[in-house]
Each structure stands twice: as C-alpha cells, then as structure tokens.
Design a protein around this motif. Structure first.
Motif, short mmCIF file in Angstrom:
data_model
loop_
_atom_site.label_atom_id
_atom_site.label_comp_id
_atom_site.label_asym_id
_atom_site.label_seq_id
_atom_site.Cartn_x
_atom_site.Cartn_y
_atom_site.Cartn_z
N GLU A 126 -18.32 -48.35 0.71
CA GLU A 126 -17.01 -48.97 0.49
C GLU A 126 -15.96 -47.85 0.35
OE1 GLU A 126 -19.78 -49.53 -1.09
OE2 GLU A 126 -20.22 -51.66 -0.84
N TYR A 127 -14.79 -48.06 0.92
CA TYR A 127 -13.71 -47.08 0.78
C TYR A 127 -12.86 -47.49 -0.41
CZ TYR A 127 -9.93 -43.89 1.92
OH TYR A 127 -9.01 -42.88 1.86
N SER A 198 -12.70 -39.43 -9.21
CA SER A 198 -13.95 -40.12 -8.88
C SER A 198 -13.83 -40.87 -7.56
CB SER A 198 -14.39 -41.06 -10.01
OG SER A 198 -13.55 -42.17 -10.12
N ALA A 199 -12.68 -41.45 -7.27
CA ALA A 199 -12.52 -42.17 -6.00
C ALA A 199 -12.52 -41.20 -4.82
CB ALA A 199 -11.23 -42.99 -6.01
N THR A 201 -13.98 -38.29 -4.72
CA THR A 201 -15.36 -37.80 -4.60
C THR A 201 -16.21 -38.82 -3.85
OG1 THR A 201 -15.11 -36.63 -6.70
CG2 THR A 201 -17.35 -36.95 -5.90
N TRP A 202 -16.03 -40.06 -4.23
CA TRP A 202 -16.77 -41.17 -3.60
C TRP A 202 -16.50 -41.22 -2.10
CZ3 TRP A 202 -20.45 -44.59 -4.96
CH2 TRP A 202 -20.58 -45.77 -4.22
N ASP A 205 -17.89 -38.19 -0.12
CA ASP A 205 -19.34 -38.25 0.09
C ASP A 205 -19.75 -39.36 1.04
OD1 ASP A 205 -20.12 -37.27 -3.35
OD2 ASP A 205 -19.48 -36.12 -1.61
N LEU B 87 -12.28 -51.50 -0.87
CA LEU B 87 -12.50 -52.21 0.38
C LEU B 87 -13.99 -52.50 0.49
CD1 LEU B 87 -9.74 -50.74 0.83
CD2 LEU B 87 -10.32 -50.64 3.23
N MET B 117 -19.91 -45.27 -8.44
CA MET B 117 -18.83 -44.27 -8.43
C MET B 117 -18.83 -43.48 -9.73
SD MET B 117 -15.38 -45.99 -6.87
CE MET B 117 -14.35 -44.93 -7.86
#
Lengths: 278, 130
Positions: A126-127, A198-199, A201-202, A205, B87, B117
């Motif tokens: 998920e973005y 954190s977003a 980094t997510w 990756d 999303l 996350m």
C-alpha cells in the motif's frame, strides 16, 4: 516504436489521494525539462481507459506515468475506472511505465514487463503519505509541508527520467532522495515528523523496478525539440551583425543581439504552443 | 546493540540529540508502562529497570508479540495531528489518530498496514541507534 521525449500521464481527481497528485503534477515544469517534451496529460474525468488507449495509440509515448488506486492486478483511473490489468496491458509494450499506485508491483508490474514494456517502477505494498490537514486537498509542493516529501520525490523521479537518466539511475536517485527526506524529518522536533519518517520508510521499502535498468525515455534534456538554444544564439549573432552595421557601435551590436535573440525565443515559444494545441 | 549501561546511555544520548523526531516513539513496555527511547535514557540515568531496558533495546523491532505490538502501535498513532492517506486495494482512506486506533483494534486491512508500518519504523530506529 515508442517515441522518445513523448509522455502520456493520468491524474485522476476524485478524492483526497488523487487530488494530491493532480495538484502535484502541475509543478512538473519545475522538475523536468518539459520544453523538450511532448506531454499529454489525462486529468480528472479524462483519466479513463478509453482515453489512455487512444492517447497511447495516437502519440506512441516512450513514457507512461500515472497515479491511481490499484491492487496486485489492476491500475485504475478516475472513479476507479480500470485502465490496465494483468494480462491486459500489451498497450504498454516498448514503453517505460511508472505507476504511483498501491500493490501493482506484486503482479501487474511484472506482467507489464513480461508483455513487452521496457521497464516498470511501482510499489509492492500500500502507498502511504502524510498530510497536514485531514480531508483537505492541498498543494503538496507549496501548501502542505508534511506531504511535500512524498510528491517532491515522485516529481523528481519523473524529472530524472525526462532529463535522460536511465531507469536504473533514476530509481537509485529516487531512493536516495527519499533517504534524504527521512534524514531531514528524523532530525526535526515537529511532533508529526515521526509519522512522515515512517511513511517515507514504508514507501521506500515498497518501491520496485522491473525490466531493463538501462532503458531511457529521453534523448536528452534540450529544450525546443532538441536544438537547444542554438536558434537564439544564431539570431543573436545575426542581430549583433546588423546592429553594428547600422550603428557602427558596440552598443548597437548589443541591442541588435538582444532584440534578435528575444524575438526568436518568444517566437519559438508561441509556435510550440500553437503546435501542441495548448 | 548496547551491551553495557554506559554503551546504552551513549547510544541513546546520541540518538535523542540527532533524531529528536524519533525520540518520543513508544518502543517497549518497561515496568508495566509504554516507554520511548527518551524515557529509557532518563530511566537508565536514574538506574531504574536497567536490565529490562537493556533487554528491550536488544529486542527493538524484533518479533514483538502481537498484543505488545498492538498496544505500542495504538499509542504511537494517538499522537497524530495530521492524517495518513493510505491507498489500499479497497480505495483511499484518510486516517486520523482516532481512526488509526480503531482500525488497529478492529484488525482491518488498514490496521494491519499501520501496524506493519510501525514495526518497520522500529527496525529503522534499531539501525539508526547503532
């Protein structure tokens, strides 16, 4: 054979997430040498499969990029209109594709390359991005300082490709850019900084590149169709010659050069605009 | 990871100084309460719960129990003043602090993403701490 320096993109706009990209892409000229490109944007209600297929056939771009919701097998446009899906993406053959969409790297991205695309960049999960004000769509480059990192890096990636970098180079630079923003926000005292870190980094990756890392979509970042500023320079020389001949003074030559170069510059801008239909 | 009290204090001091954004992320349960790296530093300086903290630092981001991860993640997201735009395969979700806690408690797809996350964040912090 897909044409270099030609791009088609989709930017639907029907809720917060798509609205952010729709606003971000307005800043593309700040990130990419758009004067050297023919760019066809399908925005809001135009971001649907029928229009995408028409544009791909009509303009044959080397580069297709878009924002839209997705799942492992589907990339969508306005109001979730299905644009490409696994086993139905041959129209992307020969092109470089960047999808700012969730999960498409799981299967659709691989299928896009298997069906002949030169390369694909997308996301395996998920973005996610962080915004300052819930449920309000703001310009991520100029208004929403929390969202800026996400869309700055996306626009830079598109800009690297449009400036002539290979897909591999552009992808590495994109990851580096995200890391720079992670480093920046991790050093801030803003209580919301950790959520941005954190977003980012997510998303970093989750990013994936498939296909040929040496592929390019641009012949180089020269404005005005690849001639650079050569016409302006030649005009300046001619103008200087005429100016000197008429006035017999360096000032006259300088004025002649300036007027001729500016005239050529403006004329080419006008002709380009008329030619693109904008 | 930190093997001694001095080593741990040095690493934590450097981390808190250089990465203030991450110093207040709840990362472990020590003495029955949720603590951040900044809390750990203060507790170590006072000589409190030393073994428990050193152990927690060794395990930072490594296979926390589901329950512990849930509690830590909920505490983490409670501090959001903005919102996360997620999303998913089901569309777009704008997640505020209250939404995040609820999604995690209900075990939804978004809740799973938020927990993953957060765990990914802990692993990044572990790397930065060293």
């Amino acid at each position: 054979m897909p044409r270099l320096n030609v791009a088609v993109y989709t930017a639907p706009n029907f809720e917060v997430a798509t609205c952010y990209f729709w606003k971000a892409v307005k800043h593309l000229p700040e990130y990419a040498p758009v004067d050297a490109w023919e760019i066809h944007g399908l925005e809001a209600n135009e971001a649907v499969r029928e229009a995408v297929l028409h544009h791909l056939k009509e303009f044959d771009p080397a580069f297709f990029f878009g924002c839209g919701h997705g799942n492992p097998d589907v990339f969508t446009g306005q109001f979730y209109d299905r644009i490409f899906w696994t086993c139905n993406c041959r129209e992307l053959a020969g092109r470089v594709v960047y999808l700012l969409s969730c999960l498409t790297a799981q299967r659709l991205g691989r299928d896009i390359v298997e069906k002949g695309a030169k390369a694909y960049i997308g996301y395996f999960r998920e973005y996610v991005f962080y915004i300052e004000v819930p449920a309000r769509c703001r310009d991520p480059i100029t208004e929403d300082k929390y969202a800026r990192a996400f869309f700055d890096t996306t626009l830079k990636l598109i800009g690297y490709l449009m400036s002539g970098k290979t897909v591999g180079e552009a992808f590495r630079m994109y990851i580096d850019d995200i890391n720079k923003w992670i480093d920046y926000w991790s050093r801030q005292s803003d209580p919301d900084a950790k959520y941005i870190v954190s977003a980012l980094t997510w998303d970093r990756d989750a990013a994936r590149l498939y296909g040929d890392p040496t592929a390019r979509v641009s012949s180089g970042a020269l404005p005005f169709g690849g001639y650079g500023y050569a016409p302006e320079i030649l005009s300046a020389i001619l103008g200087a010659s005429v100016g000197y001949a008429m006035t017999r003074s360096p000032m006259g030559a300088a004025k002649g050069a300036t007027i001729a170069a500016l005239t050529m510059f403006v004329l080419r801008k006008i002709l380009k605009r008329l030619g693109s239909g904008a | 990871m930190a093997r001694s009290l001095e080593d741990a204090i040095t690493k934590l001091e450097r981390f808190v100084r250089e990465r203030p954004a991450l110093a207040d992320v709840p990362v472990a349960i020590v003495g029955g309460r949720l603590v951040t790296l900044r809390d750990m530093l203060e507790m170590l300086r006072r000589g409190e719960h030393v073994e428990e903290i050193l152990s927690a630092l060794m395990r930072l981001g490594i296979d926390p129990s589901e329950d512990e991860l849930k509690e830590l993640a909920k505490e983490y997201y409670k501090g959001m003043r903005g919102a996360l735009v997620v999303l998913t395969s089901e569309g777009c979700k704008v997640v505020t602090a209250e939404d995040a806690v609820r999604e995690i408690e209900e075990g939804t797809e978004v809740g799973r993403v938020l927990m993953e996350m957060y765990l990914s964040m802990l692993r990044t912090m572990r790397m930065l701490l060293n």
